[in-house]
Design a protein around this motif. Sequence first.
Motif, PDB file in Angstrom:
ATOM      1  N   UNK A  47       4.514   5.837 -11.017  1.00 26.62           N
ATOM      2  CA  UNK A  47       3.119   6.063 -10.664  1.00 26.62           C
ATOM      3  C   UNK A  47       2.435   4.889  -9.994  1.00 26.62           C
ATOM      4  N   UNK A  48       3.078   3.725 -10.007  1.00 23.13           N
ATOM      5  CA  UNK A  48       2.422   2.563  -9.386  1.00 23.13           C
ATOM      6  C   UNK A  48       3.352   1.937  -8.358  1.00 23.13           C
ATOM      7  N   UNK A  49       2.762   1.111  -7.504  1.00 24.80           N
ATOM      8  CA  UNK A  49       3.549   0.479  -6.450  1.00 24.80           C
ATOM      9  C   UNK A  49       4.569  -0.487  -7.050  1.00 24.80           C
ATOM     10  N   UNK A  97       4.240  10.511  -3.545  1.00 24.07           N
ATOM     11  CA  UNK A  97       4.706  11.892  -3.652  1.00 24.07           C
ATOM     12  C   UNK A  97       6.205  11.987  -3.934  1.00 24.07           C
ATOM     13  N   UNK A 115       6.802  12.632  -7.549  1.00 27.47           N
ATOM     14  CA  UNK A 115       5.782  13.387  -8.284  1.00 27.47           C
ATOM     15  C   UNK A 115       6.385  14.677  -8.833  1.00 27.47           C
ATOM     16  N   UNK A 150       0.822  -1.213   0.000  1.00 23.99           N
ATOM     17  CA  UNK A 150       0.000   0.000   0.000  1.00 23.99           C
ATOM     18  C   UNK A 150       0.853   1.260   0.000  1.00 23.99           C
ATOM     19  N   UNK A 151       2.166   1.092  -0.130  1.00 28.59           N
ATOM     20  CA  UNK A 151       3.047   2.258  -0.231  1.00 28.59           C
ATOM     21  C   UNK A 151       3.161   3.039   1.056  1.00 28.59           C
ATOM     22  N   UNK A 152       3.151   2.339   2.175  1.00 22.86           N
ATOM     23  CA  UNK A 152       3.152   3.082   3.434  1.00 22.86           C
ATOM     24  C   UNK A 152       4.540   3.583   3.783  1.00 22.86           C
ATOM     25  N   UNK A 154       6.484   6.066  -1.238  1.00 18.78           N
ATOM     26  CA  UNK A 154       5.347   6.982  -1.240  1.00 18.78           C
ATOM     27  C   UNK A 154       5.205   7.648  -2.614  1.00 18.78           C
ATOM     28  N   UNK A 166       7.555   1.453  -7.837  1.00 18.87           N
ATOM     29  CA  UNK A 166       8.256   1.896  -6.612  1.00 18.87           C
ATOM     30  C   UNK A 166       9.016   0.734  -5.969  1.00 18.87           C
TER      31      UNK A 166
END
Lengths: 298, 149, 677, 336
Positions: free
Chosen positions: D278-280, D266, D269, D227-229, D264, D283
């Motif tokens: 733009x997607x997990x 951001x 961005x 969830x990109x925490x 995250x 990342x």
Amino acid sequence: MENELRNAIRELFANQGVGVAIGYGRVGVDGAVGAVFVTSPDDVDQLVWNNECRQNLAVHLTRPEVKALGKIAIVCKPCDARAVVVLANEAQIKREDLVVVGVVCEGIRNVKPDGSTSDKDYPKCETCVQHVPANVDVVIGETSKGEALDAKNAEVATTAGHQAKLAKLRAMSAEERFQYWRDEFSRCVRCYACRQSCPLCYCNRCVADKNRPARIDTSASLKGNFAWNILRAFHLAGRCVGCGACASACPAGIELDLLNLTLANAAKEHFGFVAGTEVGAAPLIGTYDRDDKEEFIR
Amino acid sequence: MSTETKAPDAFEPKIVAFVCNWCTYLGADLAGTNRLEYPANVRIIRLPCTGRIDFNLIVKAFEIGADAVLVSGCHPGDCHYTAGNFHARRRWKLFRELLDTVGVDLNRVYFSWISAAEGAKFQSLVTEIVEKTKAMGPYQEYKSIVAES
Amino acid sequence: MAKIGVFTCWCGENIARNVDVQAVSEAISKLPGVACSENYKYMCSEPGQTLIADKIKELGLTGVVVASCSPHMHLKTFRKTVELAGVNPYLVEMANIREQCSWVHNDKPVATAKAIELIGMAVAKVRRNAALEPIKVPVTKRALVIGAGVAGIQAALDLAAGGVEVILVEREPSVGGKMAGLSETFPTLDCSQCILTPRMVEVGQHPNIKLMTYSEVEKVDGYVGNFKVTVRKKARYVDITKCTGCGSCWNACPKKGKIPNSFDYGLGNRGAIYIPFPQAVPARPTIDADNCIRIQNMAKGKELCGICSKQCAAQAINFHDQDELVEFDVGAIVVATGYKLYSIGKEQENPNIKGYGEYGYGKYKDVVDSLQFERIISASGPTGGEPKRPSDGATPKTIVFIQCTGSRDNAKGITYCSKICCMYTAKHTMLFKHKVHDGTAHVFYMDIRSGGKMYDEFVRRAIEQDGAQYHRGRVSKIEKVTVDGQTKYRCYGADTLAGTPCVVDADMVVLACAMVPSTGVKSLAQKLSVGYNEYGFLSESHPKLRPVETNAAGVFVCGACQGPKDIPETVAQASAAAGKALIMLSQPFLTREPEIATVDEKLCAACGACVKACPYKAISIEEIRDRKGNLVKMTSRVNPGLCMGCGTCVAVCPSKSVDLIGFTDDQVYAQIESLLD
Amino acid sequence: MSQIITLEQLKSALDEKLSQGCRVAAPVLDGEFASFKEITKADQGSYEPRVAMQNSIKEFFFPKHETLFTFVRQGQDVVLTDAPDFEVDQIVVGARPCDAAALPVLDPLFGWDYQDRFFQQRRAKTTVVSFACVKSDAHCFCTAVGGSPENTSGSDALLFDLGDGSFEVRVLTDKGKALFEGKTTDSDKTGQSCDAPTVDFEVDKIADWIRANFASPLWEKISLRCVGCGACAFVCPTCHCFDMVDEGSYNKGKKVKNWDSCQEAMFTLHASGHNPRGTQGKRQRQRLSHKFVTYPDKFKFYLCTGCGSCSRSCGQMFGVRPTLEALDKEGVKAGQ
């Protein structure tokens, strides 16, 4: 029950054009249970249902990566299904485009700090009274522990232990409480794991990430951490369904959910409002009653 | 800047007031028109309506060293915008609970309805807030977390 | 880089007495971004304003702070000043160092220090101000008038005379409202219908007025100058364009004379197809479907009766008529929904209001309310103007009038005075006496309120010439008794001036009931976003200075829907509302303050919190689509025509994707932060 | 012959240092949770080897929030003041070997081009006392990245819990020596660490796969549950990304450096609104590539010590080890 669940999901793939089923599977270290995203009926056997299925999967419903997989079917415990209700009430999902597979739940096992599970119930399950999911499309399983609760008799999702802890906190002096949170928030690293794991923190850009003006400091300083934690909790006032995802995601082990619980209790006590129990409910903040309490106003 | 009536090091609390443009701001103006004297510790931030007053502003006020905060608007039913104060009232009711749990001293956060005709109420409330805040002393707890940041 | 000019005013001695203006000017001149810091005796005077204008031109100021009195006093003045000097008027801020400083703090050093901080806050804010342009919205030159009683009729006629097209919507089958049912009017005793019916006919015929009777406002969308109104034309079962009003149908109806006529408040009867009263406009009948034999049996597949249709040469009757929804664009709305009488004995709509069981209304036929009595003594009423009591048709010799039934009675839940009852009760006693010369009128009253031109004289006449017996006191209960074989209503009252109990055996009792807003006004108010008080009377924008405007721009009120009032006041207010609407509709564009909410549509998550919170329904959820028409995202969007700039949306937006121009978070936080030690 | 120190002696040595104005950080127990915290008395610490910790020791070298300089407006000018130097001695006691091992990994980063005085001064002033591991769990994989339960890298002294209230002290550096000199006694007892955790994947092979499969759909597939925490980065002893922001008012404030995480949205961005990650999946690819390809290519170290903190703290049961295993199974071994 696991087979019943798998069959139901297979049926959804076959007849309802589902593109992805979000459920639980043994995906983590040592077979720990986490979310799986089944995109083909052939993989349905990856799905499990047991008392280790802790995560609130509703957090995935608003993620673009997941939405891109097509029509969603989601496995929801009774408590998690409340989050789906709030998401639909707040127009973040189109409920009719979603299949909610509710699972009867008699409690989830506790998770220790090292990630292992114990036989004890997960704290929030100790006193849970909602074992049958409400406002879902399919119900899997049966229980003798009661029926689905509607908005009228719904309770704030929490535990006796948590309420006791909050009551103890509230019985302290303001200075002592402040000191308690000072110690807690000193550990906050501002990773925003609480925000990211919350199914209802879906803003396109969190106000904490906006800097014109910087309404709160982004630094993990005490000043910034107080402001952030107050902000996070209050933005969930009347919205938080008490799933506990924030606290369980916090790498610093801060009991963030006590703040949410404060507001959930207040919502219930002063406004008779329990979040996520009523489809189509107007938001608590954003509406008013001419007779709302105002004994605190001079 | 000190006068003979006041010790130079006496604690002078900083009070930040968020008030609506149509009732409390005019109430404060009326206190002026009627020359109703009150302590000079309050700094008024004029906003259109209590509906506009976000809880974050209260937190910000403490961050800049406020020793007490006053939020004030029109009496129920008198809102220039019909319902802004009703929305605000509900938010404050909830927000106070959160502040209480966090340990922010509720004796330092005041909410009031002061109409455009209640210059005297503005005077007496501000006087009371300043006196009580003086008695409590500076808001050390919040100042300390700011100082350590 | 900001170039801010700060202009501190002495206000003669008003500021300078307690604030060291020179010291303030010097301290402020050191603030970052301040290009000049001047002071002058009277900044609002012409030389003061010239000073500001000169400095703007000389230094090319990008923002101006005037430290003087309250912005409520002179913000508009200084906005004009800078505008004339070529700076956008919204780049001015005021620091209120008079009302909120020099006038309330007598310790000069303390007041001086505070003044410096107040100006510092204004400087911090103005640094973040933006140049704004007033918003122009187009205007539809058509008005909607809701309610066609005397107020709505007057407003519609005035608007129509002003050249504006008017849609006049009336829920009943005929225009005329309460006034059409009155007997004679105080203080002149003109016949009510004689003065009203010509107006009724005029609205029916005026080329600029589109009359929609038996219709109700269903929905109101849009905003000032640009409302979209949906009106429900209720099924009338008579095509009024074909009907000639000949009367064959209502005379042939087998139910004729069997259904209580609501126009007569149940005292007279009509048929299932009827006109409520002979002078009705339009003079066309309506079928009361609930009581029509034909329509009631159609659902069962039976074709019964239909006599009226057979009688109708014009073939105007259509038993299959349906409700119809009609949409209109209008620029202004006048609400004139009037009043009804508070329900004395029966159930109350408002749980806070209680009835008067002790007066036996509803139980004793001869205990009537004042509007019923109007019908009893009206020449067009069910008794043809002969005072006859409802129970047995006997001519009453003694009538007890009880004023303030409901009004001014905290115990029953209504605190206000209904204003007209003193006058019409005096009128009732006179009309009664004129018709029953040997009759006696007893009036129980609390106070006589007869302010108005020739009003008190009128009451004196009732007492002195027509012999009405006035007793200051209340009636505690009414009992039905038989005296000498005759039915009497024993009223247990008190005469507090004499200090004695006062018991009167009356043939009939008339209750002067409180006026309350008519049924359904709250839901209409919600459709219009107009406020109302606890009783449902609509809220005017300002009780003195904006008495016919409401807080919903473009919506005006007149008549008893705004508060109890008599006919002259109602008519005056109706003309006022029409005048205000005409002023608005006479402009090519409406200019609105640009200090309104705005949404950052890229970042808005469209959760709808602001939509629900907006008191003006000014925010809606909209789609953003790309050039190919694909949905990109949803967003909230503020309608600049509707937004009034309260900022409630900002406080409920979690991501602060909505901001309030003129009071942006950027400005407000800068103000607070300027107070940092 | 070994050197041993009892727990009491260790505490009194720490108290002595504290009394001399030295800062001491040690594991502190709060309910079931243990985290490294600054202590003011040795008794506040909890001195036993642990597998799971709430944080790593990196915050004593690279704080989660650090002021770089302050500014204040004076009239029309702005006056800048640099943050003060770090001048106090510091001891971190109770580090896991995998915590300590992160320090040499980070040294080149904070000194290869820009010399980060904040990190370097703290490194120079800090003595790291580690505890050799006595147990491992399923999250541990130090062996896969060259570590071990008694890895000495980054430590100034390594202590072995003898289970009898005393520790065997293995002094590794002069700083370690300075701390323990004269505090230990001779003994013939020697400590022992637990067995090394086992893994059935090879990091080098996975790194090769990552190099060759930038565009693989596998990235999105395995990252769906993330969830990109960003909690993984914050508990990681080696993750070091930071964000620099201005805080304060128009009139005065400071430039601060705060931890950040590539997980995250951001993080990358652009001002235009475009997000290259733009997607997990993208990342996670970044995170793994940085740890096992780009960082070792530049600095010769994996940016990972195999501590397992990421997966232990992950609410979604994700983290480096599960990711490596998934890449190994579905990428390397599947030959995709």
